[in-house]
Design a protein around this motif. Structure first.
Motif, mmCIF file in Angstrom:
data_model
loop_
_atom_site.group_PDB
_atom_site.id
_atom_site.type_symbol
_atom_site.label_atom_id
_atom_site.label_comp_id
_atom_site.label_asym_id
_atom_site.label_seq_id
_atom_site.Cartn_x
_atom_site.Cartn_y
_atom_site.Cartn_z
ATOM 1 N N GLN A 254 5.619 -1.991 0.523
ATOM 2 C CA GLN A 254 4.459 -1.847 -0.349
ATOM 3 C C GLN A 254 4.855 -2.063 -1.791
ATOM 4 O OE1 GLN A 254 2.840 2.082 0.586
ATOM 5 N NE2 GLN A 254 1.164 1.093 1.674
ATOM 6 N N LEU A 255 3.958 -2.705 -2.535
ATOM 7 C CA LEU A 255 4.107 -2.858 -3.976
ATOM 8 C C LEU A 255 2.948 -2.116 -4.627
ATOM 9 C CD1 LEU A 255 4.912 -6.669 -4.377
ATOM 10 C CD2 LEU A 255 6.505 -4.774 -4.087
ATOM 11 N N VAL A 256 3.271 -1.261 -5.572
ATOM 12 C CA VAL A 256 2.239 -0.470 -6.231
ATOM 13 C C VAL A 256 2.325 -0.687 -7.729
ATOM 14 C CG1 VAL A 256 1.303 1.826 -6.643
ATOM 15 C CG2 VAL A 256 2.278 1.258 -4.408
ATOM 16 N N GLU A 257 1.225 -1.210 -8.297
ATOM 17 C CA GLU A 257 1.165 -1.457 -9.733
ATOM 18 C C GLU A 257 0.538 -0.275 -10.459
ATOM 19 O OE1 GLU A 257 -0.189 -5.646 -8.027
ATOM 20 O OE2 GLU A 257 -0.735 -3.553 -7.655
ATOM 21 N N CYS B 195 5.498 -2.006 -11.666
ATOM 22 C CA CYS B 195 5.313 -2.258 -10.238
ATOM 23 C C CYS B 195 6.576 -1.809 -9.517
ATOM 24 C CB CYS B 195 5.055 -3.729 -9.986
ATOM 25 S SG CYS B 195 5.024 -4.201 -8.236
ATOM 26 N N TYR C 286 -1.500 -8.914 -10.781
ATOM 27 C CA TYR C 286 -0.876 -8.653 -9.494
ATOM 28 C C TYR C 286 0.640 -8.778 -9.602
ATOM 29 C CZ TYR C 286 -5.544 -9.426 -7.559
ATOM 30 O OH TYR C 286 -6.886 -9.358 -7.261
ATOM 31 N N CYS C 287 1.312 -7.854 -8.972
ATOM 32 C CA CYS C 287 2.769 -7.898 -8.842
ATOM 33 C C CYS C 287 3.122 -8.648 -7.553
ATOM 34 C CB CYS C 287 3.293 -6.462 -8.784
ATOM 35 S SG CYS C 287 5.011 -6.280 -8.339
ATOM 36 N N GLY D 74 1.030 -6.751 -4.609
ATOM 37 C CA GLY D 74 0.346 -5.501 -4.844
ATOM 38 C C GLY D 74 -1.158 -5.699 -4.796
ATOM 39 N N LYS D 75 -1.895 -4.601 -4.919
ATOM 40 C CA LYS D 75 -3.352 -4.676 -4.839
ATOM 41 C C LYS D 75 -3.988 -5.039 -6.177
ATOM 42 C CE LYS D 75 -3.787 -1.511 -0.943
ATOM 43 N NZ LYS D 75 -4.395 -0.269 -0.438
#
Length: 122
Positions: free
Chosen positions: A3-6, A22, A94-95, A113-114
């Protein structure tokens, strides 16, 4: 599961600054190129900046001299410092990361990421 979270988006006045972050989490060997892309309302997603593991960077012409990409390999994180923001920088950011799953670098996959919204307006 990777998962990538910005984080770090928001509303800022023209000429202001924001810093996006991120972080990647999950089970993998390492991360290759990391980057930021953006999608303005009603337009396509475009490259903003990328950075390699060794720290080599690449920027879109529209952000050169204003944005700085950096990364912390120990934290599997990438950052985007945005200065002198303009209304045309308004977009969802976006990352992106190329995640590598083995030492031979034979198994890898791109993750996104989202997105985080950046709005530049007075």
């Amino acid at each position: 599961q990777v998962q990538l979270v910005e984080s770090g988006g928001g509303l800022v006045q023209p000429g202001g600054s924001l810093r996006l972050s991120c972080a990647a989490s999950g089970s993998f060997f390492t991360i290759g190129v990391m980057g930021w892309y953006r999608q303005p309302p009603g337009k396509q997603r475009d490259l903003v900046a990328t950075i390699t593991t060794a720290g080599y960077t690449n920027y879109a012409d529209s952000v050169k001299g204003r944005f700085t990409i950096s990364r912390d390999n120990a934290r599997n994180s990438v950052y985007l410092q945005m200065n002198n923001l303009k209304p045309e920088d308004t977009a969802v950011y976006y990352c992106q990361s190329t995640v590598i799953f083995d030492k031979a670098f034979s198994r890898f996959m791109d993750y996104w990421g989202k997105g985080t919204l950046v709005t530049v307006s007075s």
